[in-house]
Enzyme design. Sequence first.
Site, PDB file in Angstrom:
ATOM      1  CB  SER A 191      -3.358  -6.779  11.270  1.00 29.45           C
ATOM      2  OG  SER A 191      -2.069  -6.394  10.869  1.00 29.45           O
ATOM      3  CB  THR A 192      -2.137  -2.468  13.184  1.00 27.20           C
ATOM      4  OG1 THR A 192      -1.061  -2.774  12.307  1.00 27.20           O
ATOM      5  CG2 THR A 192      -1.772  -1.287  14.061  1.00 27.20           C
TER       6      THR A 192
ATOM      7  CG  HIS B 210      -1.273  -9.746   9.932  1.00 22.79           C
ATOM      8  ND1 HIS B 210      -1.950  -8.765   9.249  1.00 22.79           N
ATOM      9  CD2 HIS B 210      -1.761 -10.919   9.471  1.00 22.79           C
ATOM     10  CE1 HIS B 210      -2.810  -9.321   8.399  1.00 22.79           C
ATOM     11  NE2 HIS B 210      -2.721 -10.631   8.525  1.00 22.79           N
TER      12      HIS B 210
ATOM     13  CG  MET C  68      -3.397  -0.881   6.914  1.00 20.55           C
ATOM     14  SD  MET C  68      -1.779  -0.068   6.908  1.00 20.55           S
ATOM     15  CE  MET C  68      -1.954   0.990   8.346  1.00 20.55           C
TER      16      MET C  68
ATOM     17  CG  ASP D  60      -5.465 -11.307   5.855  1.00 20.55           C
ATOM     18  OD1 ASP D  60      -5.972 -12.116   5.053  1.00 20.55           O
ATOM     19  OD2 ASP D  60      -4.663 -11.636   6.759  1.00 20.55           O
TER      20      ASP D  60
END
Length: 228
Positions: free
Chosen positions: A47-48, A74, A168, A171
């Site tokens: 993700s991030t 993501h 973050m 997941d």
Amino acid sequence: MRGFDAFATDRTRPVDPDHHKVFRSPPATPRRVSPSEDYDIVAIGASTGGIHAISQMFRAIPAGFRLPIVITQHLPASFMPYFAAQIALLAGRPCEVATDRLRIRPGRIIVAPGDAHLKCVKLRDGGAAFRLTHEPAGSGCMPSVDPMLASIADVYGARALAIVLSGMGRDGAEGAQQVHDAGGCVVAQDRDSSVVWGMPGAVASSGVADAVLPPAAIGTLIASRRRP
């Protein structure tokens, strides 16, 4: 590739404040597979900060690497074709956004679309493919890393390598647990190189990570086709 990070969106709740602490994985439980055995597929969740980590990782993997690689990152659906094109350029091999019933083939990279989960299924001829699903995930993410890893654990078992990169939330933690339980190998990005040590930190703190490494070292590990 750093410009990609502006597009990275987290569809998870912020991880609790304890994610800033340094977690040390408990001693690994005995594995059912020799550390010298190869794996047959690489599954990556991020993700991030994950896009930059992915770019560093692929720089350490030779273009001739033939195992299939699947990525759940993501990102909005509209950005996925651009993301896939840049991954193909970095990796030096084809990368495509997954469509329903897409067959998993050697030498190819598959990325999840931004509006569906990837679910790996066995085929009658002994191969495997991805189905696209839309059910709510426990993490609240779409796409979610958990269903991808859980289904790969079901199909590939001990022959799977799961990688959880910067992001973050949590997941990927449940899916990584299932890969571990199936005898597969799990690797998390280290805290120092992560933009957010939520997702990889959750995996590391659960004790299922076989290694916690920076992206370039993860790429070297992938290329070796060996367990850490």
